[in-house]
Scaffold this active site. Sequence first.
Site, short mmCIF file in Angstrom:
data_model
loop_
_atom_site.label_atom_id
_atom_site.label_comp_id
_atom_site.label_asym_id
_atom_site.label_seq_id
_atom_site.Cartn_x
_atom_site.Cartn_y
_atom_site.Cartn_z
N GLU A 175 -58.17 9.61 31.01
CA GLU A 175 -56.91 8.62 31.15
C GLU A 175 -56.28 8.38 29.79
OE1 GLU A 175 -58.11 5.46 33.83
OE2 GLU A 175 -57.61 6.76 35.36
N GLU A 387 -60.07 11.99 40.18
CA GLU A 387 -60.34 10.91 40.72
C GLU A 387 -59.39 10.48 41.99
OE1 GLU A 387 -60.93 7.47 37.89
OE2 GLU A 387 -61.62 8.92 36.31
C1 BGP Z 1 -60.09 4.89 36.42
C2 BGP Z 1 -61.12 5.10 35.54
C3 BGP Z 1 -62.65 5.04 36.07
C4 BGP Z 1 -62.86 4.37 37.20
C5 BGP Z 1 -61.43 4.21 38.28
C6 BGP Z 1 -61.33 3.17 39.19
O1 BGP Z 1 -59.17 4.38 35.67
O2 BGP Z 1 -61.10 6.42 34.75
O3 BGP Z 1 -63.57 5.02 34.96
O4 BGP Z 1 -63.61 3.22 37.08
O5 BGP Z 1 -60.39 3.98 37.51
O6 BGP Z 1 -61.20 1.82 38.60
P1 BGP Z 1 -62.08 0.40 38.65
O7 BGP Z 1 -63.37 0.93 38.27
O8 BGP Z 1 -61.34 -0.37 37.86
O9 BGP Z 1 -62.01 0.20 40.03
#
Ligand code: BGP
Length: 489
Positions: A175, A387
Amino acid sequence: MAFPKNFLWGGATAANQCEGAFLDDGKGLSVPDMLLGGDVNTPRTFCPTIEKNRFYPSHQAIDMYHHYKEDIALFAEMGFKCFRFSINWARIFPNGDDADPNEAGLKFYDNLIDECKKYGIEPLVTLCHYEIPFAIVKKYHGFYNRKTIDLFIKYVTTCFERWKDKVKYWLTFNEINMTLMSKQVGNLYGVGIIQDEDLNRSEPCKFDELKDVPQERIQALHNEFVASAKAVIEGHKINPEFKIGCMLCHVTRYPLTPNPKDMLETQRIDHLFNDLCADVQVRGAYPFFAKKMYQDMNIDTAFMDDEEDKKILRAGTVDFYTFSFYMTNCVTVDENAERINDSMIGGVKNPYLKSSDWGWQIDPDGLRWTLNKLASRYPNTPIMVVENGFGAFDKVEDDGAIHDDYRISYFREHIRAMRDAVNDGVPLIGYTTWGPIDLVSAGTGQYAKRYGFIYVNRHDDGTGDFSRSRKNSFFWYKKVISSNGENLE
Ligand code: BGP
């Protein structure tokens, strides 16, 4: 038409959110080790020192460091073709600038990769998922310093050499556009620049209290682009068969109204947050709108004209485009419109969409739209969703079962949307769900925001024995994979 025959079904994690073992076998501190937990209404806090009486979720996370065999066996049971994980840079170079890599750290990933291979699971390795060694932050001011580019290249070439015959798919920075999307978080997580006054604080401070110097942040982002492009160049020298990709957080935005001013503002935000970084990494140059956009933010853009950097960016374009997709939101020039309660991504509410308990709006059609947009913006570039997932509170029944039907329905609709996009002609090569196993939330530091098909008995008060169990969604995803995305019932 359906999903291609060798479609890479699987799941994705990040070292700092699941490994734990934060100082084991010579590992150094990395940026996420300095963060305490929060919740949906309370941003995480940054603490420049490790204090005994505070709870840092990444320090133990879900202890995958000691459970990886069990976890990969469970992934294999679901039929995973691919497992995306990150290497914690601070396990390999604990101080960032060590002369030699830490053999014990390398050995851990030897074992992890071999365990995947044992089951025919293709590793997809993120080289930097926010895990910049904290020593680099303190000593070199993160990626603001060009020296960090060299340190990064030394680290990634160590990985490329070590696993050149075992790993084919790599991603440089997770990201990368978070640095533009979310200032303080970008500083800390993305490019690792923290000002002295924050490093010397005696009490933890909230993300949004961290000092932001936009010129440094944008310069550091540029240095990350150069580092990423150099990594692609060096990686291809080590193994021309490597597929090295970029990774973006794509948050698609709709104009809230047909007001042309909303339309223009949506385009501006889309250009800045979604397109700028990807254009540099996929097309090899800053897009036409970047300079004016930065200048409007009072950024001195001299770095954009460096001829040597331009050459590197051109030569180091990625082999494939990957992104995270969780939500979409709206944009309007109307300042009174209702905003989403999310300090990182923000945006305006869409009256047609429902949200998770963390305010993330659920929009499978938006995924199809996004895939089509990406395929037309980056022709001939394979795409992968690396993701996508649903953070929710799960309830363990008396008999131990977890009926997470809300998660199944989230995935069902998103996979359906991907199938439609494949039918539209999008060159989609794989899908790794976020958090196939419960892990620490990046945004809030919570365990309670659960994503997994696999439940982990670990809680925000630090209790729990780390035992694993299968949720209903585990059996459902297994069916999806074995039918190559045909059976979504
Ligand atoms: C993305 C990241 C991850 C992950 C995901 C979910 O932005 O790459 O690392 O954590 O989001 O977000 P969160 O963990 O804040 O729910």
